[in-house]
Write an enzyme that holds these catalytic residues in place. Structure first.
Site, PDB file in Angstrom:
ATOM      1  N   GLN A  85      -4.513  -1.128   9.733  1.00  0.00           N
ATOM      2  CA  GLN A  85      -4.469  -2.631   9.164  1.00  0.00           C
ATOM      3  C   GLN A  85      -5.098  -3.754  10.083  1.00  0.00           C
ATOM      4  O   GLN A  85      -4.540  -3.699  11.226  1.00  0.00           O
ATOM      5  CB  GLN A  85      -3.052  -2.731   8.879  1.00  0.00           C
ATOM      6  CG  GLN A  85      -2.476  -4.328   8.055  1.00  0.00           C
ATOM      7  CD  GLN A  85      -3.393  -4.188   6.560  1.00  0.00           C
ATOM      8  OE1 GLN A  85      -3.305  -3.206   5.977  1.00  0.00           O
ATOM      9  NE2 GLN A  85      -3.703  -5.400   6.315  1.00  0.00           N
ATOM     10  N   ASP A 140     -10.859   2.912   4.027  1.00  0.00           N
ATOM     11  CA  ASP A 140     -11.089   1.474   3.965  1.00  0.00           C
ATOM     12  C   ASP A 140     -12.593   1.279   4.208  1.00  0.00           C
ATOM     13  O   ASP A 140     -12.973  -0.034   3.716  1.00  0.00           O
ATOM     14  CB  ASP A 140     -10.606   0.639   5.327  1.00  0.00           C
ATOM     15  CG  ASP A 140      -9.123   0.009   5.114  1.00  0.00           C
ATOM     16  OD1 ASP A 140      -8.992  -0.275   3.806  1.00  0.00           O
ATOM     17  OD2 ASP A 140      -8.538  -0.642   6.052  1.00  0.00           O
ATOM     18  N   LYS A 169       0.885  -1.260   0.066  1.00  0.00           N
ATOM     19  CA  LYS A 169      -0.005   0.058   0.189  1.00  0.00           C
ATOM     20  C   LYS A 169       0.811   1.393  -0.019  1.00  0.00           C
ATOM     21  O   LYS A 169       0.611   2.331  -0.897  1.00  0.00           O
ATOM     22  CB  LYS A 169      -0.982   0.123   1.277  1.00  0.00           C
ATOM     23  CG  LYS A 169      -1.982  -1.040   0.949  1.00  0.00           C
ATOM     24  CD  LYS A 169      -2.994  -1.214   2.439  1.00  0.00           C
ATOM     25  CE  LYS A 169      -3.720  -2.582   2.406  1.00  0.00           C
ATOM     26  NZ  LYS A 169      -4.413  -2.594   3.644  1.00  0.00           N
TER      27      LYS A 169
END
Ligand code: BQF
Length: 297
Positions: free
Chosen positions: A100, A123, A56
């Protein structure tokens, strides 16, 4: 005839194309304002998570998106994590915040996601953003479902009136992709069936499926005998299986038995190189969107 069978959806190259498209948009946005800025928080020692985070950060770099990798101690207190998130929520230089997952087991991921500002939730896991999908007016859509819709769009898969079967009912993939496919929208209007571990006679349901999204997390569970000829198959699985032949000692396989299903599918995503790279590309799109949201552009 054979050319109609087993056409592989090249997620890797579509994702690379999207990344270069986003890079252009970021360049022009950065001229008017400043570079979009993403904060990525990670705690714990899950090795797959480290790989994902690195990819990412690297992709953000390619897009001209600024990113901070925030390595949290593996034994971080929940209260300390909340304090860090509040800081990032209030920091006008930060556009996107991503935690994460998985987090250390003693931390409740739902409470953490709830702490992120919905307007920085790139997200798309915050209940506010999930709720907006239900409302048919999405703001931030989770990157995997968004990537699937983008592949469907770019490969011109006609979804209207089609039977779509989603296997898996997770909050991050199964439920949102089901809603999006059923939505009254360009890549929606499908008749969606959600299957899961308690579904009776999944084979009967799959026999009628024009489109299958497989998101269960079980290696190669969907086999060729379960699908009808011409089906479009989207494989969301990223399973590590032991393989002594490889350097790393494992290889990635999907939830779909590619060998047998590709013989019958008209279109199919591979693993690796299918949905996975799209997920990362969509994160970049969401980050640019978050930056634009701030400047109302
Ligand atoms: C590929 C993820 C499960 C749990 C947490 C490319 C990725 C994966 C595969 C990737 C995933 C899966 C990510 C491939 C991010 C997708 O070539 O097939 C990229 O980086 N992903 C994650 O951040 O957290 C997860 C899956």
């Amino acid at each position: 005839m054979d050319s109609e069978i087993g056409k592989i959806i090249d997620g890797k190259s579509i994702a690379a194309k999207i990344v270069s498209e986003i890079a252009k948009e970021v360049k022009s946005f950065s001229k008017d304002f400043r570079a979009p800025h993403l904060a990525v928080l990670i705690s714990g020692d899950d090795s797959a998570s480290r790989v994902y985070v690195r990819s990412k950060i690297r992709t953000a770099e390619k897009c001209g998106i600024k990113s901070d990798l925030i390595n949290l101690p593996f034994d971080i207190k929940e209260s300390e994590l909340f304090r860090r998130l509040d800081e990032l929520n209030n920091d006008t230089n930060i556009d996107g915040i991503l935690v994460q997952l998985p987090l250390p087991s003693y931390i409740d991921p739902k409470k953490v996601i709830n702490r992120i500002s919905p307007y920085k939730d790139v997200d798309g896991f915050h209940p506010y953003n999930l709720g907006r999908i239900l409302e048919g007016d999405p703001l931030f859509v989770p990157c995997t479902p968004l990537g699937i819709i983008e592949l469907i769009k770019r490969y011109e898969v006609d979804t209207t009136g089609k039977n779509a079967v989603v296997i898996g009912r997770s909050v991050i993939v199964g439920k949102p992709i089901s809603m999006l496919l059923a939505d009254k929208s360009e890549n929606g209007n499908a008749t969606v069936t959600i299957c899961h571990s308690r579904t009776r006679d999944i084979k009967k349901i799959l026999r009628a499926a024009d489109i299958i999204v497989c998101a269960v997390g079980k290696a190669e569970m969907l086999t060729g005998d379960m699908v009808k000829p011409g089906v479009v198959v989207i494989d969301v699985g990223v399973n590590r299986v032991k393989d002594a032949e490889t350097k790393k000692g494992y290889r990635l396989v999907g939830d779909v038995d590619f060998e047998s299903v590709s013989q019958k599918a008209s279109l199919i995503t591979p693993v690796p190189g299918g949905v996975g790279p799209m997920t990362v590309a969509m994160l970049m799109g969401n980050t640019l969107k978050a930056a634009r949201l701030k400047y109302k552009k």
